[in-house]
Design a protein around this motif. Sequence first.
Motif, PDB file in Angstrom:
ATOM      1  N   PHE A 196       0.884  -1.172   0.000  1.00 62.26           N
ATOM      2  CA  PHE A 196       0.000   0.000   0.000  1.00 62.26           C
ATOM      3  C   PHE A 196       0.917   1.216   0.000  1.00 62.26           C
ATOM      4  O   PHE A 196       1.494   1.584   1.025  1.00 62.26           O
ATOM      5  CB  PHE A 196      -0.898  -0.012   1.237  1.00 62.26           C
ATOM      6  N   LYS A 197       1.091   1.814  -1.157  1.00 61.24           N
ATOM      7  CA  LYS A 197       2.012   2.942  -1.294  1.00 61.24           C
ATOM      8  C   LYS A 197       1.238   4.222  -1.604  1.00 61.24           C
ATOM      9  O   LYS A 197       0.334   4.224  -2.437  1.00 61.24           O
ATOM     10  CB  LYS A 197       3.019   2.683  -2.420  1.00 61.24           C
ATOM     11  N   ILE A 198       1.607   5.289  -0.907  1.00 54.28           N
ATOM     12  CA  ILE A 198       1.031   6.592  -1.207  1.00 54.28           C
ATOM     13  C   ILE A 198       2.135   7.486  -1.752  1.00 54.28           C
ATOM     14  O   ILE A 198       3.315   7.310  -1.457  1.00 54.28           O
ATOM     15  CB  ILE A 198       0.405   7.237   0.047  1.00 54.28           C
ATOM     16  N   ASP A 242       7.172   7.535  -3.399  1.00 57.16           N
ATOM     17  CA  ASP A 242       6.238   6.602  -2.775  1.00 57.16           C
ATOM     18  C   ASP A 242       6.652   6.269  -1.348  1.00 57.16           C
ATOM     19  O   ASP A 242       7.836   6.079  -1.053  1.00 57.16           O
ATOM     20  CB  ASP A 242       6.160   5.303  -3.580  1.00 57.16           C
ATOM     21  N   GLN A 243       5.661   6.213  -0.467  1.00 55.07           N
ATOM     22  CA  GLN A 243       5.866   5.771   0.913  1.00 55.07           C
ATOM     23  C   GLN A 243       5.115   4.453   1.095  1.00 55.07           C
ATOM     24  O   GLN A 243       3.900   4.406   0.945  1.00 55.07           O
ATOM     25  CB  GLN A 243       5.338   6.812   1.906  1.00 55.07           C
ATOM     26  N   GLU A 244       5.833   3.388   1.399  1.00 52.45           N
ATOM     27  CA  GLU A 244       5.225   2.085   1.624  1.00 52.45           C
ATOM     28  C   GLU A 244       4.698   2.018   3.053  1.00 52.45           C
ATOM     29  O   GLU A 244       5.459   2.191   4.015  1.00 52.45           O
ATOM     30  CB  GLU A 244       6.248   0.970   1.386  1.00 52.45           C
ATOM     31  N   ASP A 279      -1.058   3.237  -4.519  1.00 49.17           N
ATOM     32  CA  ASP A 279      -0.786   2.028  -5.301  1.00 49.17           C
ATOM     33  C   ASP A 279      -0.992   0.823  -4.399  1.00 49.17           C
ATOM     34  O   ASP A 279      -0.353   0.720  -3.335  1.00 49.17           O
ATOM     35  CB  ASP A 279       0.649   2.036  -5.832  1.00 49.17           C
ATOM     36  N   ILE A 280      -1.866  -0.099  -4.816  1.00 46.75           N
ATOM     37  CA  ILE A 280      -2.140  -1.278  -3.997  1.00 46.75           C
ATOM     38  C   ILE A 280      -1.776  -2.549  -4.755  1.00 46.75           C
ATOM     39  O   ILE A 280      -1.860  -2.619  -5.975  1.00 46.75           O
ATOM     40  CB  ILE A 280      -3.613  -1.339  -3.545  1.00 46.75           C
ATOM     41  N   ASP A 281      -1.358  -3.547  -3.986  1.00 47.70           N
ATOM     42  CA  ASP A 281      -1.078  -4.889  -4.496  1.00 47.70           C
ATOM     43  C   ASP A 281      -1.798  -5.856  -3.564  1.00 47.70           C
ATOM     44  O   ASP A 281      -1.448  -5.971  -2.389  1.00 47.70           O
ATOM     45  CB  ASP A 281       0.432  -5.136  -4.508  1.00 47.70           C
TER      46      ASP A 281
END
Length: 368
Positions: A196-198, A242-244, A279-281
């Motif tokens: 989950f990255k912003i 991006d920050q995970e 961004d989601i995985d």
Amino acid sequence: MKKYIIIAFAALAASVACTKVETAEIQKEISFEVANNIKTKAFTGSVYNNGAFGTYAWFNNNDDFMVNEQVDLSGGVWKTVDNTYYWPKTGSVSFISYSPFEGTSNTAGTTPAVTKNTITYTGVTAGATDLMYADKATCSNNVNEVEDGTNSYTGVPTIFRHALAKLSFKVQANFTQWHDDATNSDTAWEITLNSFKIGGFNTTGDLALTLNADGKSWDKPVTTVGGVDYNVWTNASGATSDQELVATPIVLTTTPQNLASATGYVLPQILTAGVQTVDIDVHIKTTLANGKVINEDFVKTINISEISTLKAWQMNENIVYTIKFKPTAHSTEPGVTPHDDDPEDVIIKFDPAVADWTAVDAAATIQI
């Protein structure tokens, strides 16, 4: 969502008249002592604990009295560090404070720049520092104790507000299993959030505050979007990498789980499609009623502006997104209202029909 930080006491009148009069022979040192009694129910906040702060002051709201003096806790009292100040015998003293302290006492600072009517931050990059500014406090007549009819103060009432915003996320599954009464069968979903990255949001900007007509609070910048006003910083620029927020994969439940907090504080800004993103995985394991298992991977970039009705991150807001993951898609069938809390609208259904016979003219002539 809005949290206020207090030093000294909860709320502040526009110009606080002092109630305890000292004799002319006694001069009392000016202090910013932490509140020891909060009476108001109209104001909520917490005791200030952000370390040394800076203050400016003017005698009779005209002559410079303090210039960027450092104030810190000493012996249980908040007071100026480098110079000692006493209440004047007549007139009033007006104070504007900010946190944390920058620069040197007796020298005007630049972060922020302060006048008796303005507070200005220029080209500031949001990060780990909680930038705060205080309402303007005016006291008079050699007094160090103030009573405004609702609240009691010991020392200069100094109410801090956050200039930036805080940001965090929670995740949960809308549901993890479903029972179909029609067939008396069960389907289960195991949803694993792998990443989950912003990122993409602005980090640097300007903030100009102007003293309000009430003589103590500040007019904040206003950006109007779609007829709605938002208090956000201007000249926003820069972009985060991006920050995970997921350290190890998380199996979602129907109870919200906290992700790691976004690093530091974020710049108050308008949310725009294609700018601030998530961004989601996700991995989805579906166990069917007949025991068969289907495994799917789902990767997607989502605009933060689209995951809620929130259109901006505003000043002094602690923003918490609670994001629900639904393991089945919404139906796109016209006239069908999606079921947010169950998958009934996307159960596989059949619409059987029989095609018409094809007419074939097989007329023939047989010669005999």
